[in-house]
Structures are given as C-alpha cells and as structure tokens.
Design an enzyme around this catalytic site. Structure first.
Site, PDB file in Angstrom:
ATOM      1  N   GLY A 199      26.396  42.359  18.485  1.00  0.00           N
ATOM      2  CA  GLY A 199      26.593  41.828  19.748  1.00  0.00           C
ATOM      3  C   GLY A 199      26.856  43.037  20.435  1.00  0.00           C
ATOM      4  N   ARG A 244      21.107  41.787  16.277  1.00  0.00           N
ATOM      5  CA  ARG A 244      21.685  41.331  15.084  1.00  0.00           C
ATOM      6  C   ARG A 244      20.887  41.414  13.779  1.00  0.00           C
ATOM      7  NH1 ARG A 244      26.512  39.622  16.229  1.00  0.00           N
ATOM      8  NH2 ARG A 244      26.845  38.622  18.444  1.00  0.00           N
ATOM      9  N   ASN A 268      31.830  43.435  12.365  1.00  0.00           N
ATOM     10  CA  ASN A 268      32.028  43.379  10.820  1.00  0.00           C
ATOM     11  C   ASN A 268      30.749  43.443  10.282  1.00  0.00           C
ATOM     12  OD1 ASN A 268      34.674  42.606   9.879  1.00  0.00           O
ATOM     13  ND2 ASN A 268      34.777  41.197  11.649  1.00  0.00           N
ATOM     14  N   THR A 275      27.943  44.801  10.890  1.00  0.00           N
ATOM     15  CA  THR A 275      27.466  46.095  10.963  1.00  0.00           C
ATOM     16  C   THR A 275      28.109  47.025   9.847  1.00  0.00           C
ATOM     17  OG1 THR A 275      26.970  46.029  13.294  1.00  0.00           O
ATOM     18  CG2 THR A 275      26.960  48.228  12.481  1.00  0.00           C
ATOM     19  N   ASP A 326      35.816  41.301  19.927  1.00  0.00           N
ATOM     20  CA  ASP A 326      36.583  40.278  19.168  1.00  0.00           C
ATOM     21  C   ASP A 326      37.998  40.893  18.507  1.00  0.00           C
ATOM     22  OD1 ASP A 326      34.460  38.604  19.571  1.00  0.00           O
ATOM     23  OD2 ASP A 326      33.528  38.824  17.780  1.00  0.00           O
ATOM     24  N   MET A 383      35.668  33.904  24.149  1.00  0.00           N
ATOM     25  CA  MET A 383      34.995  34.195  22.906  1.00  0.00           C
ATOM     26  C   MET A 383      36.116  34.934  21.750  1.00  0.00           C
ATOM     27  SD  MET A 383      31.561  36.015  24.089  1.00  0.00           S
ATOM     28  CE  MET A 383      30.070  35.285  24.290  1.00  0.00           C
ATOM     29  N   GLU A 428      36.998  30.200  21.239  1.00  0.00           N
ATOM     30  CA  GLU A 428      35.666  29.398  20.739  1.00  0.00           C
ATOM     31  C   GLU A 428      35.693  28.728  19.341  1.00  0.00           C
ATOM     32  OE1 GLU A 428      32.316  31.857  20.979  1.00  0.00           O
ATOM     33  OE2 GLU A 428      33.277  33.477  19.941  1.00  0.00           O
TER      34      GLU A 428
HETATM   35  O1  F6P Z   1      31.081  39.087  18.264  1.00  0.00           O
HETATM   36  C1  F6P Z   1      30.917  39.276  19.615  1.00  0.00           C
HETATM   37  C2  F6P Z   1      30.632  38.210  20.288  1.00  0.00           C
HETATM   38  O2  F6P Z   1      30.430  38.093  21.458  1.00  0.00           O
HETATM   39  C3  F6P Z   1      31.572  36.971  19.699  1.00  0.00           C
HETATM   40  O3  F6P Z   1      32.962  36.732  20.407  1.00  0.00           O
HETATM   41  C4  F6P Z   1      30.441  35.506  19.967  1.00  0.00           C
HETATM   42  O4  F6P Z   1      30.987  34.566  19.105  1.00  0.00           O
HETATM   43  C5  F6P Z   1      29.286  36.223  19.663  1.00  0.00           C
HETATM   44  O5  F6P Z   1      29.218  37.485  19.825  1.00  0.00           O
HETATM   45  C6  F6P Z   1      28.063  35.655  20.677  1.00  0.00           C
HETATM   46  O6  F6P Z   1      27.046  35.932  20.034  1.00  0.00           O
HETATM   47  P1  F6P Z   1      25.516  36.150  20.463  1.00  0.00           P
HETATM   48  O7  F6P Z   1      25.675  36.981  21.601  1.00  0.00           O
HETATM   49  O8  F6P Z   1      24.572  36.476  19.549  1.00  0.00           O
HETATM   50  O9  F6P Z   1      25.468  34.732  21.088  1.00  0.00           O
END
Ligand code: F6P
Length: 357
Positions: free
Chosen positions: A11, A74, A112, A114, A136, A178, A231
């Site tokens: 992300g 990802r 993490n 990555t 995060d 988040m 979350e």
């Molecule tokens: O790891 C960053 C993050 O924004 C988290 O806080 C969240 O749970 C996740 O990525 C959301 O992932 P995506 O962008 O794949 O929906």
C-alpha cells in the site's frame, strides 16, 4: 559506477517520493556515476522486467508529491514462492532480471510484507537496502515509519471535524482509523483529536465499559462522545476465539467493519444515536506533512550512504531519535504493536481516555 534498481511495494503512503529523492540526491551528489532502474508497480516490475531508466532529474520536484512515481502493487509474500499463472518462478525471475541488468543493489521501499520478500531476496544473494514506509507504523526495528505522521494529521483532522458536529447534535460519533492489525495511528490521532474512547487491537474492548464511559460523560453534562476505533479493534469475546473461529464469525458478520458493530451495540443497549465516519484511504493520500518530508529525506540519504559504502542487507530505521542501520533479518516477519502497558497508554488513561477495558 553504481547500477541501482528501485521499487515501491505494498500500500502506498505519503513521502515515498521524498525518500526516493533522498536516496538519488545522495548518490548523484557523490563522485560515483549512477544508473537508476525504476521498477514499476512494486515487485511485479522486477518479476516481469517492467522498468524505466531514470536520472536525477526524474526525482526533482517530487519532495511534496504524494503517492509514488514508480507505482505500487501488493505481491503477497505468502505466494511469492508459488509459480504465477503461467508457471513462472517469481523469485528466480527477480534474480535473473537483477543479474541481467547487472545491478549492484536493489532499493526497496515498503512495509511488513515487502520486507519479508526483501529478506528472501537477500538470502538468495541479492544486495538489498530497504526503507520503512507505512501509515500503520507497525514495522519492527524502527520507532517510526514514514507516512505515519502524515496519516496521523489526516485522521486527526477527521476527528476534529467530527467534534463540532457531534457537539451540536449531542451524538455518539465513531471515527474508524486505518492501521491494519495495530493501533498506532488510532492512538495518536485519537489523543491528538481529543477522543473520549480509543479502541485498538492491542487492548480488546468490553462493550459495557465503552457504554459506561459514554454514560459517565452524559452524567457530567457532556452531550457527545467521540470514539476512535482502529479498523483492527476487537472485542474481548472475539479475542478469545481461535483464528479459525474468528474468521468464521467474520464471514457471517453483517457489519462492514468493527465500527459498525460497535455502533450497533451502543445503539441497541442505550438507544442513543450513533454515527460512523470512515476516512479510509484519504489517510494515505495527499502531500506528506513537513515532518515526513524531512524524515523520509533523512532515511533516504542514509540509504544512499549505505550504497556508496557497499553495505547491504540493511533497513534504514529510526531508533531513539537516531537514524540507524538495522539488519534485514531482524526486521522481516515481525510486527511492532503497542504494549498495553506502554507509558503513552498510561498517560492517555490519566487524561481520562477509556480504552474500553
Ligand atoms: O498498510 C496500509 C493500509 O492502509 C492499512 O492501514 C490498511 O488496512 C490497508 O493498507 C488497506 O489496504 P488496501 O489499500 O489494499 O485496501
């Protein structure tokens, strides 16, 4: 001459560009000649040999720009060693592309997952330097990741805005923050925004304790309550379930996220009006805050220094206010979560904040 491959994976977050600019400025400003290969969309670019040759100029004017000029995606570590849909061995493909381009090293920016893949590539013999990005702040080996402070600012703004409307209507408001499996972002934004209750994964909540706090505020004449919910927050009952049982429960769960579940429980038990706000991906968007611009630039320049010194296998981290070099094997696969007994949690409690426990 140094041939550098660079990629951003997972992300996105603010200050990825600032960090890459820091690396490149440090290299370009040295006596070394540098060739930069920017792999597109994370590890996918390295696997499928999708890259652009970049020069120092490409990294000009990007200090304040959000997102990543390289794109990201990802590529889960869980399946990195499985062949792709055409039978391609992804790890071998990354190695072959590295050797074909005669790279001296890879600069990998990520969180993490990555870092697990970066460590695997290191073990496979590639030279790797990494930089810790994520809103995060859950990466082991560094007190702080870049992107985190910018996200704290945005989540705090959301709570600030909710405060005025909550006060006018005398409602209970939940702001969902988040942070994946940890509560750093929620704890910091919650404290900065003056939340009354903060629910984080590290401290499973008891809904009755949450309601006690709302009622205590009522009795004191406060017409509203702000709850910052991570979350990944989890109730005491759910925390007792096995991973499998919890997954099963979530499959049948009618709520889109934990905040809605908390809201429904409060509404049902107290009859109060509850509203949920989810700032979502806005927390990862926009310009990096000044702190992150400086921070990411510092870490980036240290990564540049590592390359100039031919020192590989490190993540550049930040410990006790110092930029440090952390061996990748110490970082990969570990999560940095909040200690429920940490001083920040104790201080928050002294301020009257409830963690619902
Ligand atoms: O790891 C960053 C993050 O924004 C988290 O806080 C969240 O749970 C996740 O990525 C959301 O992932 P995506 O962008 O794949 O929906």
């Amino acid at each position: 001459m140094k041939r550098i491959g660079m990629l951003t994976s997972g992300g996105d977050c603010q200050a990825l560009n600032a960090a890459m600019r820091g690396v490149v400025k440090t290299l370009v400003g040295s006596k070394e000649q540098v060739e930069i290969y920017g792999f597109l969309d994370g590890y996918k670019g390295l696997i499928y040999s999708r890259f652009q040759m970049l020069t120092g100029k490409d990294f000009s004017g990007i200090l304040t720009k959000g997102g990543t000029i390289l794109g990201t995606s990802r590529t889960p570590f869980k399946t990195i060693q499985d062949p792709d849909e055409n039978g391609l061995n992804k790890v071998e493909a990354m190695k072959q592309n590295y050797y074909k381009l005669q790279l001296d090293c890879l600069v990998i920016l990520g969180g993490n997952g990555t870092h697990k893949t970066a460590n695997l590539l290191r073990k496979e013999g590639l030279n790797v330097v990494t930089l810790p990005k994520t809103i995060d702040n859950d990466l082991w080996g560094t007190d702080m990741t870049f992107g985190f402070q910018s996200a704290v600012d945005i989540a705090t703004d959301a709570i600030d805005c909710i405060h005025t409307t909550a006060a006018s209507h005398g409602r209970v408001f939940i702001v969902e923050v988040m942070g994946h499996k940890v509560g750093w972002l929620t704890l910091n934004a919650g404290m900065a925004g003056g939340a009354d209750i903060i629910l984080i994964p590290e401290i499973p909540y008891d809904i009755d304790k949450v309601i006690d706090k709302i009622e205590e505020r009522d009795k004191r004449g406060s017409r509203f309550t702000i709850i910052a919910v991570a979350e990944g927050a989890i109730s005491k009952e759910d925390a007792r379930l096995s991973k499998k049982e919890y997954k099963k429960k979530l499959e049948k769960n009618p709520y889109p996220s934990v905040s809605y579940e908390v809201a429904a429980a409060i509404q049902k038990k107290t009859g109060r009006e509850v509203r949920v706000t989810v700032p979502g991906h806005t927390q990862r968007g926009g310009s990096p805050c000044p702190y992150d611009r400086v921070f990411a630039s510092r870490l980036g320049s240290e990564a540049g220094k590592l390359i100039l010194e031919d020192q590989y296998g490190f993540m550049v981290g930040y410990v006790n206010r110092e930029v440090v070099r952390v061996p990748l094997e110490e970082v990969a696969g570990k999560l940095k979560s909040i200690d429920p007994d940490a001083s920040i949690v104790k201080e928050a409690k002294l301020l009257g904040i409830s963690f619902g426990n």
